[in-house]
Design a protein around this motif. Structure first.
Motif, PDB file in Angstrom:
ATOM      1  N   MET A 126      29.058  36.444  53.545  1.00 22.61           N
ATOM      2  CA  MET A 126      29.569  36.782  52.211  1.00 22.61           C
ATOM      3  C   MET A 126      29.641  38.280  52.027  1.00 22.61           C
ATOM      4  O   MET A 126      30.591  38.821  51.456  1.00 22.61           O
ATOM      5  CB  MET A 126      28.638  36.218  51.142  1.00 22.61           C
ATOM      6  N   GLY A 127      28.601  38.956  52.523  1.00 26.50           N
ATOM      7  CA  GLY A 127      28.524  40.413  52.367  1.00 26.50           C
ATOM      8  C   GLY A 127      29.674  41.110  53.071  1.00 26.50           C
ATOM      9  O   GLY A 127      30.260  42.057  52.530  1.00 26.50           O
ATOM     10  N   PHE A 141      34.465  36.166  43.452  1.00 22.88           N
ATOM     11  CA  PHE A 141      33.933  36.151  44.811  1.00 22.88           C
ATOM     12  C   PHE A 141      32.593  35.399  44.869  1.00 22.88           C
ATOM     13  O   PHE A 141      32.284  34.743  45.862  1.00 22.88           O
ATOM     14  CB  PHE A 141      33.743  37.595  45.300  1.00 22.88           C
ATOM     15  N   SER A 142      31.814  35.514  43.774  1.00 27.96           N
ATOM     16  CA  SER A 142      30.485  34.876  43.770  1.00 27.96           C
ATOM     17  C   SER A 142      30.541  33.408  43.362  1.00 27.96           C
ATOM     18  O   SER A 142      29.589  32.661  43.596  1.00 27.96           O
ATOM     19  CB  SER A 142      29.554  35.604  42.798  1.00 27.96           C
ATOM     20  N   ILE A 197      24.437  35.076  53.604  1.00 22.36           N
ATOM     21  CA  ILE A 197      24.558  36.351  52.865  1.00 22.36           C
ATOM     22  C   ILE A 197      25.352  37.356  53.694  1.00 22.36           C
ATOM     23  O   ILE A 197      26.200  38.087  53.162  1.00 22.36           O
ATOM     24  CB  ILE A 197      23.155  36.898  52.514  1.00 22.36           C
ATOM     25  N   LEU A 198      25.117  37.375  54.992  1.00 21.47           N
ATOM     26  CA  LEU A 198      25.817  38.327  55.865  1.00 21.47           C
ATOM     27  C   LEU A 198      27.330  38.071  55.836  1.00 21.47           C
ATOM     28  O   LEU A 198      28.129  38.997  55.676  1.00 21.47           O
ATOM     29  CB  LEU A 198      25.280  38.212  57.297  1.00 21.47           C
ATOM     30  N   SER A 226      34.885  40.406  41.286  1.00 21.72           N
ATOM     31  CA  SER A 226      33.522  40.274  41.769  1.00 21.72           C
ATOM     32  C   SER A 226      32.939  38.900  41.413  1.00 21.72           C
ATOM     33  O   SER A 226      32.295  38.238  42.232  1.00 21.72           O
ATOM     34  CB  SER A 226      32.699  41.395  41.132  1.00 21.72           C
ATOM     35  N   ILE A 227      33.184  38.464  40.194  1.00 25.23           N
ATOM     36  CA  ILE A 227      32.674  37.151  39.773  1.00 25.23           C
ATOM     37  C   ILE A 227      33.371  36.040  40.553  1.00 25.23           C
ATOM     38  O   ILE A 227      32.730  35.097  41.017  1.00 25.23           O
ATOM     39  CB  ILE A 227      32.849  36.963  38.241  1.00 25.23           C
ATOM     40  N   VAL A 245      29.457  30.326  45.440  1.00 25.10           N
ATOM     41  CA  VAL A 245      28.016  30.082  45.621  1.00 25.10           C
ATOM     42  C   VAL A 245      27.399  29.593  44.323  1.00 25.10           C
ATOM     43  O   VAL A 245      26.517  28.722  44.326  1.00 25.10           O
ATOM     44  CB  VAL A 245      27.300  31.378  46.085  1.00 25.10           C
ATOM     45  N   TYR A 265      32.730  40.589  51.034  1.00 31.89           N
ATOM     46  CA  TYR A 265      32.674  41.414  49.822  1.00 31.89           C
ATOM     47  C   TYR A 265      32.920  42.885  50.160  1.00 31.89           C
ATOM     48  O   TYR A 265      33.561  43.613  49.407  1.00 31.89           O
ATOM     49  CB  TYR A 265      31.306  41.232  49.174  1.00 31.89           C
ATOM     50  N   LEU A 266      32.446  43.276  51.310  1.00 33.26           N
ATOM     51  CA  LEU A 266      32.653  44.658  51.762  1.00 33.26           C
ATOM     52  C   LEU A 266      34.149  44.923  51.954  1.00 33.26           C
ATOM     53  O   LEU A 266      34.674  45.948  51.498  1.00 33.26           O
ATOM     54  CB  LEU A 266      31.887  44.880  53.072  1.00 33.26           C
ATOM     55  N   ASN A 294      35.839  45.292  48.731  1.00 31.43           N
ATOM     56  CA  ASN A 294      35.558  46.586  48.109  1.00 31.43           C
ATOM     57  C   ASN A 294      36.279  47.739  48.806  1.00 31.43           C
ATOM     58  O   ASN A 294      36.649  48.711  48.162  1.00 31.43           O
ATOM     59  CB  ASN A 294      34.061  46.839  48.067  1.00 31.43           C
ATOM     60  N   ILE A 295      36.428  47.599  50.132  1.00 29.82           N
ATOM     61  CA  ILE A 295      37.207  48.615  50.854  1.00 29.82           C
ATOM     62  C   ILE A 295      38.645  48.603  50.320  1.00 29.82           C
ATOM     63  O   ILE A 295      39.249  49.641  50.072  1.00 29.82           O
ATOM     64  CB  ILE A 295      37.195  48.338  52.372  1.00 29.82           C
TER      65      ILE A 295
END
Lengths: 723, 280
Positions: B91-92, B29-30, B88-89, B26-27, B33, B95-96, B99-100
């Motif tokens: 990236m989201g 991935f961020s 954000i979209l 998670s980190i 940015v 990230y989705l 997570n899947i």
């Protein structure tokens, strides 16, 4: 404690003795009564029971106060701005203004059905529409009436006018919505005759502009005696400019109210059958302490009787859903009456009405009329200074527009900008810093981690934009409405704030007070303000106003570099008395090293300013560079070493983009700062005003980027809902 | 239900390596940015006194204004908002997908006999179930779409009332009710597809429409229990987030970051345990 109160009460009584019973201002400063209006208006409901039809008679007495012979009269008919999409207002605004969109079909208009000289000639056939600002032949917001018999200097003319009007659905400050109506700019209002020299005019003539998207108003002082007849459902649900003189119930079920006010230049009124009406008295003796009076007496160097305030009857007309905010409305109004009064001179009228428009009627909010202001709040106010900010701002216009009646068409900075500056000061004094909440579905759950002084809020808003226009630009000539807003409001606020910080608060207070008092009930120009600053301070600020009011250049100073070169004792082989002598390098004792220090300061923007500077050394000493004057294109600096008081001078030619300040044989310079007191808020980048010799750590970056990490994670987490 | 809840907590806590793995991913991935933000602050405050001021709890106001003016000339909320929203979209969505991918691994670990984390189990589960879960996500979009359409229909009805309103009070409760309705619908769809994923892993199924149907039936049959389990996990998630967001203490906030990922593991754990309870 009691003595001062008795003394104050006596002073106030003296002040009030000069007042008439109906809306007369206190006697210290009178306007020239150029025009008297006597209007009898009946408000009627349309087929859908909306309060939007006006039928009125108006008796207008106008004095030719000039030395000119006048051949015509000109009137504003502002409601015609909403008559159709061909009006100049509509073309400029595109049907959108102040966050509001005009609903097609909800037109508004005014129709002068008869205009006669009292007991004489019918001028109705002579009326014509003119368009002095553009070539829009369809615009009907200015009416001209040629006179068959010219009006001589000192002569009065009395006109009997009949007119009908329809209010638009609330838009651009005026109109109706449901049972609410804000009736502003609704009657034929005569323009201002300006003689040669008046407001620095070169040719005499009418100042009577069309209604523009980005402009407000300008009119002559006079008296208003207005009778308003409304349906019975509006009984006691009415507010208006001036003082309520009387009311009577009519046999047809209507009610007639009479409001009177002198020494104002406009009249507006409002009704709403939902209004929750509350009246409280601003009692000067309770609101202003003796200490405050003494402080301002001393600060302005004026006698106490010129500082002391008078009582004001404040009426708040609130929407029922905002009734729990009534105390906040009164507190804001009282704070404004007090602080504006102490700083610029007492509010001279006996009444103030604060109007809260209904939901979907926001187009009528945030507007000023003499003794009546419209505010606006939300169901759940999310900001600590809302609705306070808007109430203070609109009240401020009683001083900058109402009393000092500048021309809002041609020099909007003088009302909006002066008021932005003044509003920020009141908010800062009364409420402190602004927090920025982040409302979630209208509920203020979090605050953005930034607290701003109102003056810094202006800075944030101003320096976002590019300066396409000088501040001093007629409202309809700005490149766009954004430029109008930027220059007329926040940029001017910043300019005046910078001037205040440069002059010092006390001197600026004197400047503003003197300017306000000199021009109360008059129509000053920008140059009059510039002259007023010069008169009060004894200094010529042409360089300042030319750059920041009449110019578009950006101001930005930066410290480019600090260098410290160690001063070494001589070392090496030297010829002395025919012999070669080798001198070994001696190391100075720790802490006693000497350096040739140098700091490079750059003027990164085109504009210049005599900025102060401070240079800090490792031994704890500081050298300050204070500009002592500007002459022949050079800024002279006095440099003073704080440690031993040593003084010397240096200079910086204005045309030069950079300057190196040298400190030979000094301690190591560790930091330098331009404008250490942050006086020059106009500086586009304050961050580059400082420099430290050694690079600083990454603590701040770590602190805030880890915060960003958390927020990014939280936002991304929302997407995992789908996984 | 309570047994399932506590079992879920135990599952998540004893698999700390799994939590650590999720946190690191998670980190990472961020980071793309956060690094520019870090560098922006370093470069703009380096060698200035602003860096000292920036250590306070609030941003240093002159710096905040300067950063907007100097780094984003012509800044406007409209243009910046659009850029930010699109960023954000994108990236989201990435990230989705991540997570899947991880969801298969998490469920594979929890559905195994010993319920112990191992890299082999995790990655094989992630790989094995990724396309199935992606298909489930695509199917779920239809359900979310229906929920949003219902929300928008109600919104347009409220909008009509709102445009005629003279008081916001008459509108605000309706708006809140509509938002609450939307949240309920989204939570319900979310719950259904949580169970569909669990069922897919437990049954090693490849028929996603059938699993969706089974999850709907399961959720309706065990409506109260299923909702409570989802409610517990959602509540745990929210209260955790609220705690973190309110804190002004940097260390505490950073320390709580793993909690966010523990909550993610815990949520899966609750539900696997819950489905086990119901199935058995």
């Amino acid at each position: 404690m009691k003595k001062p109160l008795i003394f104050l009460s006596l002073l106030m009584l003296i002040g009030l003795i000069g007042s008439y019973s109906t809306g007369k201002v206190t006697a210290e400063n009178e306007s020239k009564n150029v025009v008297d209006y006597k209007i009898d208006v009946q408000l009627k409901l349309d087929d859908k029971q909306h309060p939007n039809m006006l039928q009125a008679t108006e008796q207008l007495v106008w004095l030719n106060d000039s030395s000119d012979t006048i051949n015509d009269l000109q009137f504003h008919l502002y409601l015609n701005a909403f008559k159709n999409e061909k009006s100049t207002f509509f073309k400029e605004s595109g049907g959108q203004l102040r966050g509001d969109r005009f609903e097609p079909g909800q037109w508004g208009w005014i129709d002068v059905t008869e205009i006669k000289i009292a007991g004489g000639e019918d001028l109705t056939p002579r009326k014509e529409f003119i368009h002095p600002d553009d070539d829009n032949a369809d615009d009907q917001t200015v009416m001209r009436i040629p006179l068959s018999k010219p009006l001589k200097p000192g002569e009065k003319i009395t006109l009997d006018i009949k007119f009908n009007a329809k209010l638009p659905r609330v838009f651009a400050r005026t109109g109706y919505w449901g049972g609410f109506a804000m009736v502003g700019q609704w009657f034929p209002k005569i323009g201002v005759w300006e003689t040669k020299g008046e407001r620095r005019r070169e040719v005499p003539g009418w100042n009577c502009h069309q209604f523009h998207a980005n402009s407000e108003f300008y009119a002559d002082f006079g008296s208003f005696d207005v009778r308003i007849t409304v349906p019975a459902i509006y009984k006691e649900k009415i507010g208006a400019t001036g003082k309520w003189a009387s009311n009577q119930d009519n046999p047809d079920g209507t009610v007639t109210y009479n409001f009177k006010q002198e020494n104002v230049h406009d009249f507006a009124w409002t009704i709403d059958n939902d209004y929750v009406v509350t009246t409280r008295r601003f009692k000067a003796a309770d609101q202003v302490t003796r200490d405050e009076l003494d402080r301002w007496t001393e600060k302005l160097n004026l006698p106490l009787e010129q500082i002391v305030l008078t009582d004001v009857e404040v009426t708040v007309l609130l929407q029922p859903e905002h009734r729990d905010q009534v105390d906040r409305h009164f507190a804001a109004a009282f704070n404004a009456i007090k602080h504006f009064g102490l700083w610029y001179g007492r509010y001279p009228y006996q009444t103030l009405t604060v109007v809260d428009p209904p939901y979907n009627g926001g187009g009528a909010g945030g507007m000023e009329y003499p003794t009546l202001i419209t505010a606006g709040t939300t169901w759940w106010p999310t900001r600590a200074q809302s609705p306070e900010g808007v109430i203070v701002h609109e009240f401020g216009h009683q001083f900058w527009y109402g009393l000092v009646a500048t021309n809002e068409f041609e020099e909007s900075w003088m009302d909006e900008g002066f008021n932005t500056y003044s509003t920020a000061k009141v908010l800062s004094t009364a409420y402190g810093r602004e927090i920025l909440p982040i409302p979630i579905f209208g509920v203020p759950l979090f605050n953005f981690p930034l607290e701003l002084e109102p003056s810094f809020m202006d800075r944030l808003m101003t320096l976002q934009g590019k300066f396409d226009d000088p501040i001093l630009t007629p409202t309809w000539k700005y490149i766009n409405s954004r430029s109008y807003a930027l220059n007329s409001y926040s940029r001017t606020g910043l300019v005046l704030n910078t001037l205040e910080r440069f002059l010092g608060e006390d001197r600026m207070a004197k400047v503003m007070r003197a300017y306000h008092q000199k021009w109360r009930y008059r129509h000053p120009t920008s140059q009059d303000f510039f002259d007023s600053v010069k008169e009060t301070t004894g200094e010529d600020f042409t360089w300042f106003f030319d750059q920041f009011v009449k110019g578009t250049n950006t101001l930005d100073y930066e410290i480019v570099e600090i260098s410290n070169i160690p001063v070494k004792e001589r070392a090496g082989v030297f010829d002395e008395q025919g012999k070669k002598v080798e001198v070994e390098e001696k190391k100075a004792e720790k802490g006693s090293e000497k350096f040739d220090s140098e700091v490079t300061v750059r003027r990164a923007g085109e504009a210049w300013f005599p900025v102060e500077m401070a240079f800090n050394f490792k031994d704890g000493s500081t050298v300050t560079a204070i500009p002592k004057g500007v002459h022949d294109g050079v800024i002279d600096y006095n440099l003073t070493a704080g440690k031993d008081g040593r003084q010397w001078t240096d200079s910086w030619a204005i045309k030069d983009r950079w300057k190196k300040f040298k400190f030979p044989n000094s301690a190591e310079m560790i930091s330098a700062q331009i404008d250490p007191a942050q006086k020059v808020l106009l500086d586009a980048n304050l961050t580059n005003n400082t420099r430290q010799e050694s690079a600083t750590g990454i603590g701040a970056a770590s602190r805030w980027s880890s915060g960003a990490l958390f927020w990014i994670q939280s936002i991304l987490q929302a997407f995992t809902l789908l996984s | 239900m309570f047994t399932a809840f506590f079992k879920g907590i135990l599952l998540a806590t004893k698999n700390w390596k799994l939590v650590l793995l999720l946190l690191v991913a998670s980190i990472l991935f961020s980071i793309p940015v956060v690094i520019p933000i870090f560098l922006l602050i370093v470069t703009t405050t380096a060698s200035t006194s602003a860096s000292g001021q920036m250590m306070a709890d609030n941003l240093y106001a002159p710096w905040a204004a300067d950063i907007v003016n100097q780094q984003f000339p012509g800044f406007s909320l409209e243009s910046f908002g659009l850029q930010l929203g699109v960023g954000i979209l994108i990236m989201g969505i990435g990230y989705l997908l991540l997570n899947i991918f991880f969801a298969g691994g998490i469920l594979e670990v929890f559905a195994s006999e010993d319920q112990r984390f191992s890299m082999r189990k995790f990655w094989s589960g992630s790989g094995a179930h990724f396309w199935r879960f992606t298909r489930l996500t695509l199917i779920s979009l239809v359900f979310y779409g229906v929920a949003i359409i219902i929300f928008l229909l109600v919104r347009s009805l409220i909008g009509r009332v709102e445009s005629r309103a003279e008081a916001f009070e008459s509108v605000v409760y309706k708006t809140w009710f509509n938002l609450f309705l939307l949240m309920l619908m989204i939570a319900f769809v979310n719950m259904i597809f949580d169970y569909a994923r669990i069922s897919t892993v437990l049954n090693d199924s490849r028929k996603m429409i059938r699993e969706t149907w089974r999850a709907i039936v399961f959720s309706i049959k065990n409506f109260l229990g299923a909702c409570c389990i989802s409610g517990f996990s959602a509540g745990a998630d929210c209260s955790h987030s609220q705690d973190v967001e309110q804190t002004q203490f940097l260390c505490l906030r950073d320390a709580l970051l793993p909690g966010q990922d523990a909550a993610k593991g815990g949520r899966a754990g609750f539900q696997v345990a819950s489905q086990h309870c119901f199935i058995r």
